[in-house]
Design a protein around this motif. Structure first.
Motif, mmCIF file in Angstrom:
data_model
loop_
_atom_site.group_PDB
_atom_site.id
_atom_site.type_symbol
_atom_site.label_atom_id
_atom_site.label_comp_id
_atom_site.label_asym_id
_atom_site.label_seq_id
_atom_site.Cartn_x
_atom_site.Cartn_y
_atom_site.Cartn_z
ATOM 1 N N ILE A 134 -6.714 43.073 63.304
ATOM 2 C CA ILE A 134 -6.017 44.221 62.738
ATOM 3 C C ILE A 134 -5.526 43.823 61.354
ATOM 4 O O ILE A 134 -4.910 42.765 61.189
ATOM 5 N N ILE A 135 -5.802 44.666 60.352
ATOM 6 C CA ILE A 135 -5.319 44.394 59.002
ATOM 7 C C ILE A 135 -4.369 45.481 58.508
ATOM 8 O O ILE A 135 -3.737 45.325 57.459
ATOM 9 N N GLY A 136 -4.273 46.584 59.249
ATOM 10 C CA GLY A 136 -3.395 47.673 58.832
ATOM 11 C C GLY A 136 -3.513 48.843 59.775
ATOM 12 O O GLY A 136 -4.071 48.738 60.874
ATOM 13 N N HIS A 195 -2.692 61.817 69.209
ATOM 14 C CA HIS A 195 -2.556 63.264 69.097
ATOM 15 C C HIS A 195 -3.950 63.800 68.751
ATOM 16 O O HIS A 195 -4.616 63.254 67.870
ATOM 17 N N PRO A 196 -4.429 64.838 69.408
ATOM 18 C CA PRO A 196 -5.805 65.299 69.167
ATOM 19 C C PRO A 196 -6.075 65.782 67.735
ATOM 20 O O PRO A 196 -7.198 65.674 67.254
ATOM 21 N N ARG A 197 -5.057 66.297 67.040
ATOM 22 C CA ARG A 197 -5.277 66.782 65.672
ATOM 23 C C ARG A 197 -4.687 65.862 64.607
ATOM 24 O O ARG A 197 -4.939 66.047 63.433
ATOM 25 N N CYS A 198 -3.891 64.902 65.030
ATOM 26 C CA CYS A 198 -3.268 63.966 64.083
ATOM 27 C C CYS A 198 -3.378 62.541 64.630
ATOM 28 O O CYS A 198 -2.369 61.914 64.988
ATOM 29 N N PRO A 199 -4.582 62.007 64.701
ATOM 30 C CA PRO A 199 -4.754 60.658 65.246
ATOM 31 C C PRO A 199 -4.317 59.582 64.245
ATOM 32 O O PRO A 199 -4.251 59.823 63.046
ATOM 33 N N HIS A 200 -4.032 58.411 64.785
ATOM 34 C CA HIS A 200 -3.760 57.240 63.952
ATOM 35 C C HIS A 200 -4.647 56.102 64.456
ATOM 36 O O HIS A 200 -5.064 56.088 65.618
ATOM 37 N N PHE A 201 -4.923 55.177 63.565
ATOM 38 C CA PHE A 201 -5.893 54.123 63.865
ATOM 39 C C PHE A 201 -5.398 52.765 63.394
ATOM 40 O O PHE A 201 -4.798 52.666 62.319
ATOM 41 N N PHE A 202 -5.717 51.733 64.157
ATOM 42 C CA PHE A 202 -5.612 50.384 63.638
ATOM 43 C C PHE A 202 -6.867 50.143 62.820
ATOM 44 O O PHE A 202 -7.973 50.530 63.234
ATOM 45 N N VAL A 203 -6.694 49.512 61.687
ATOM 46 C CA VAL A 203 -7.822 49.193 60.813
ATOM 47 C C VAL A 203 -8.180 47.738 61.050
ATOM 48 O O VAL A 203 -7.308 46.857 60.999
ATOM 49 N N THR A 204 -9.461 47.490 61.314
ATOM 50 C CA THR A 204 -9.918 46.125 61.566
ATOM 51 C C THR A 204 -11.095 45.792 60.660
ATOM 52 O O THR A 204 -11.774 46.673 60.144
ATOM 53 N N LEU A 205 -11.284 44.477 60.498
ATOM 54 C CA LEU A 205 -12.449 43.966 59.784
ATOM 55 C C LEU A 205 -13.418 43.440 60.833
ATOM 56 O O LEU A 205 -13.165 42.399 61.443
ATOM 57 N N PRO A 206 -14.505 44.151 61.075
ATOM 58 C CA PRO A 206 -15.448 43.682 62.100
ATOM 59 C C PRO A 206 -16.176 42.418 61.657
ATOM 60 O O PRO A 206 -16.529 42.278 60.487
ATOM 61 N N LEU A 233 2.589 43.161 65.473
ATOM 62 C CA LEU A 233 3.837 42.543 65.029
ATOM 63 C C LEU A 233 3.576 41.481 63.965
ATOM 64 O O LEU A 233 4.267 41.431 62.944
ATOM 65 N N ALA A 234 2.550 40.678 64.151
ATOM 66 C CA ALA A 234 2.235 39.633 63.168
ATOM 67 C C ALA A 234 1.860 40.214 61.809
ATOM 68 O O ALA A 234 2.158 39.626 60.767
ATOM 69 N N ARG A 235 1.220 41.387 61.791
ATOM 70 C CA ARG A 235 0.755 41.979 60.530
ATOM 71 C C ARG A 235 1.836 42.769 59.794
ATOM 72 O O ARG A 235 1.883 42.765 58.578
ATOM 73 N N ILE A 236 2.687 43.456 60.543
ATOM 74 C CA ILE A 236 3.666 44.329 59.885
ATOM 75 C C ILE A 236 5.034 43.665 59.731
ATOM 76 O O ILE A 236 5.930 44.207 59.100
ATOM 77 N N ASP A 237 5.197 42.479 60.267
ATOM 78 C CA ASP A 237 6.472 41.767 60.200
ATOM 79 C C ASP A 237 6.661 41.147 58.806
ATOM 80 O O ASP A 237 6.671 39.940 58.636
ATOM 81 N N ASP A 238 6.774 42.021 57.817
ATOM 82 C CA ASP A 238 6.903 41.624 56.413
ATOM 83 C C ASP A 238 7.756 42.694 55.744
ATOM 84 O O ASP A 238 7.374 43.863 55.696
#
Length: 184
Positions: free
Chosen positions: A74-76, A55-66, A22-27
């Motif tokens: 989370i950055i995206g 979904h096994p063939r259409c996954p989605h991911f949070f992108v992070t900066l380790p 919520l903090a990242r996409i609330d823009d």
């Protein structure tokens, strides 16, 4: 499923991620560039998205900066989604992380995974007033199809012209081998 790229770590979302999401996409500038994200984006929207199964063939991911000193932020988000008969690549990044090449890097990682999963073609759309997204798509190998279509944007509350892009993928390969992340 997890993916590590040169600078990023892509991971599934967990229900407890909702506040950071919520903090990242609330823009409004982020939300208006996306078809499926409402504006205003609420805590309920974030809770719902963070709790979605993969979904096994259409996954989605949070992108992070380790980092080594604190938990990865989370950055995206980046992922694949079914759009009718097509599989579509989509992504967004918080405004503080625009212009740093993260979208390009994350998209390349997911394209490599798409090949490994056996996808042979990906599609992506870019709203006409978001040329930065078109530049990202071209950097990762997409080409405009010459078609434009109206896509409904939840954030805008109306249909918006979208430039359609396509990417033909080579035969499935090894998503861990950078030399094997080629397109057709």
């Amino acid at each position: 499923m997890f993916i590590r790229s040169e600078r990023l770590f892509l991971r599934p979302g967990w229900p407890e991620d909702w506040q950071e999401l919520l903090a990242r996409i609330d823009d409004e500038e982020v939300a208006r560039n996306l078809a499926q994200v409402p504006w205003p984006y609420t805590a309920d929207d974030a809770r719902w998205f963070a709790s979605q199964p993969q979904h096994p063939r259409c996954p989605h991911f949070f992108v992070t900066l380790p980092t080594s000193s604190e938990p990865a932020r989370i950055i995206g988000c980046v992922g694949l989604a079914q759009d009718g008969d097509a599989v579509e690549l989509g992504y967004w990044f918080a405004r503080d992380f625009w212009g740093r090449g993260y979208a390009t890097e994350a998209a390349r990682a997911v394209i490599g995974l798409a090949r490994t999963l056996g996808h042979r073609k990906l599609m992506a759309g870019q709203f006409v007033d978001n040329p930065a997204s078109g530049r990202v798509l071209r950097k990762v190998g997409f080409t405009p199809t010459g078609q434009q279509r109206q896509r409904f944007s939840l954030a805008r509350g109306c249909a918006v012209d979208s430039i359609e892009h396509g990417l033909e993928l080579a035969e499935p390969g090894n998503c861990d081998d950078p030399a094997d992340m080629r397109v057709a």
